[in-house]
Design an enzyme around this catalytic site. Structure first.
Site, mmCIF file in Angstrom:
data_model
loop_
_atom_site.group_PDB
_atom_site.id
_atom_site.type_symbol
_atom_site.label_atom_id
_atom_site.label_comp_id
_atom_site.label_asym_id
_atom_site.label_seq_id
_atom_site.Cartn_x
_atom_site.Cartn_y
_atom_site.Cartn_z
ATOM 1 C CD GLU A 38 7.017 -6.314 4.536
ATOM 2 O OE1 GLU A 38 7.648 -5.007 4.949
ATOM 3 O OE2 GLU A 38 7.061 -6.399 3.465
ATOM 4 N N GLY A 39 2.373 -5.062 6.402
ATOM 5 C CA GLY A 39 1.176 -5.518 5.476
ATOM 6 C C GLY A 39 0.641 -4.415 4.699
ATOM 7 C CG HIS A 40 -0.131 -0.355 5.914
ATOM 8 N ND1 HIS A 40 0.213 -0.348 7.235
ATOM 9 C CD2 HIS A 40 -1.500 -0.001 6.075
ATOM 10 C CE1 HIS A 40 -0.787 0.010 7.887
ATOM 11 N NE2 HIS A 40 -1.911 -0.079 7.133
ATOM 12 N N GLY A 150 -6.841 -4.328 2.663
ATOM 13 C CA GLY A 150 -6.210 -5.645 3.182
ATOM 14 C C GLY A 150 -7.568 -6.431 3.805
ATOM 15 C CD GLU A 151 -8.544 -11.361 1.013
ATOM 16 O OE1 GLU A 151 -7.871 -12.222 1.629
ATOM 17 O OE2 GLU A 151 -8.972 -11.211 -0.079
ATOM 18 C CG ASP A 153 -9.546 -3.857 8.756
ATOM 19 O OD1 ASP A 153 -9.631 -4.049 9.837
ATOM 20 O OD2 ASP A 153 -8.383 -3.359 8.298
ATOM 21 C CB VAL A 183 0.870 -9.382 5.628
ATOM 22 C CG1 VAL A 183 2.582 -9.509 6.001
ATOM 23 C CG2 VAL A 183 0.770 -8.931 4.085
ATOM 24 C CG MET A 191 2.248 -8.010 9.860
ATOM 25 S SD MET A 191 3.475 -7.217 8.900
ATOM 26 C CE MET A 191 4.633 -8.262 9.300
HETATM 27 O O1 PAF Z 1 -8.309 0.082 6.977
HETATM 28 C C1 PAF Z 1 -7.919 1.418 7.284
HETATM 29 O O2 PAF Z 1 -7.101 1.739 7.530
HETATM 30 C C2 PAF Z 1 -9.221 2.684 7.083
HETATM 31 O O3 PAF Z 1 -10.284 2.062 7.690
HETATM 32 C C3 PAF Z 1 -9.304 3.162 5.691
HETATM 33 C C4 PAF Z 1 -9.942 2.282 5.035
HETATM 34 C C5 PAF Z 1 -8.016 3.891 5.138
HETATM 35 C C6 PAF Z 1 -10.391 4.480 5.880
HETATM 36 O O4 PAF Z 1 -10.134 5.264 6.857
#
Ligand code: PAF
Length: 287
Positions: A38-40, A150-151, A153, A183, A191
């Protein structure tokens, strides 16, 4: 949705989607490593709200995994991911294999100093070089008008923005690199594809992370010293069944410099391990 796996096909598909002239459509890129949750999908929806068309990349990037990390075990579920993206109305899925991304003789590394140091950069040497390298390539391959990350990371986002600024990237420009809010599951756990590795018991304990972050933030805002507050946060995690706390630190949200007091732009960052799974989270001190 078009799925493409080679660079010439990608270029052709992007040109077709964009069209040209005055009606040239805008394209947003959501880079992912697949195993979508869901986050993606939230990132995809945010991208769709900003651009005419959305492209998603799925590439499990070996250069950002260290020795002994979970590259081989990393979940790969392309058919399921493609169906989810199709349902979201994504126009283009860019799914290169490792040889398409790093052909024989590939020799270039993008390394972003400063923001890459500390936090995950300290625990995972070379990780952010791998991220910066692949994201720089993805930007050059797709040439999106904007990109969404996403925040969760947060440090990765800071690294990518620094790279885009330093390399004068225009597609996307640094100001068009958007961060989407984390999320969370109903119990507050951020998530992550890695949550799938957790046993039911560890999954329940994992929700201690957001709770402990909230408590620490309340203490900092209440005027408590940062160092004992962070020690209490670590103790809360270890007491809840985490085997190791890789870091629990207060840092400036943009420069990622270590802080020992709230500077008005501070964020609290945590990485901790439970049952062999490493979880990360972060929250702003001033929401
Ligand atoms: O956050 C991720 O899924 C990965 O680090 C990314 C940004 C797709 C790079 O491989």
């Amino acid at each position: 949705m078009q799925t493409v796996t080679t660079l010439p096909k990608l270029r052709q598909a992007v040109d077709e989607i964009r069209g040209n002239g005055a009606n040239r459509a805008t394209l947003a890129l959501v880079p992912t490593m697949g195993a979508l949750h869901e986050g993606h999908l939230t990132l995809v929806r945010e991208a769709a709200a900003m651009a005419d068309f959305v492209a998603v990349s799925i590439f499990v990037n070996p250069r950002q995994f260290g020795e002994g990390e979970d590259l081989d075990a990393y979940p790969r579920q392309m058919a399921r991911d493609a169906a989810l993206l199709e349902a979201e109305g994504v126009a283009l899925l860019w799914a290169p294999d490792t040889m398409a991304m790093y052909p024989e003789g590939y020799a270039t590394n993008v390394s972003v100093a400063g923001v890459s140091a500390g936090l995950c950069g300290a625990d995972r040497p070379g990780h952010f070089d791998g991220v910066a390298t692949v994201v720089c390539k993805l930007f050059n391959q797709v040439r999106p008008d904007m990109a969404v990350f996403g925040e969760k990371d947060w440090q990765q986002l800071a690294v990518i923005r620094r790279m885009a600024r330093d390399l004068d990237l225009t597609q996307p420009h640094v100001d068009a690199i958007h961060g989407a809010a984390i999320v969370r599951d109903p119990d507050g756990l951020a998530m992550s594809s890695r949550n799938a590795y957790l046993s039911a018991e560890n999954r329940a304990s994992a929700a201690t992370i957001p709770r402990a972050l909230d408590e620490a933030i309340a203490r900092i805002l209440g005027g408590h010293d940062v160092s004992p507050t962070l020690s209490a946060l670590e103790d809360a995690l270890l007491g809840a069944g985490f085997s190791q706390v890789d870091y629990a630190e207060l840092r400036d949200a943009d420069s990622i410099e270590l802080l020992n007091a709230d500077n008005g732009n501070a964020r609290l960052f945590v990485a901790a391990r439970i049952g062999g799974t490493r979880l990360i989270d972060n929250k702003p001190v001033r929401g």
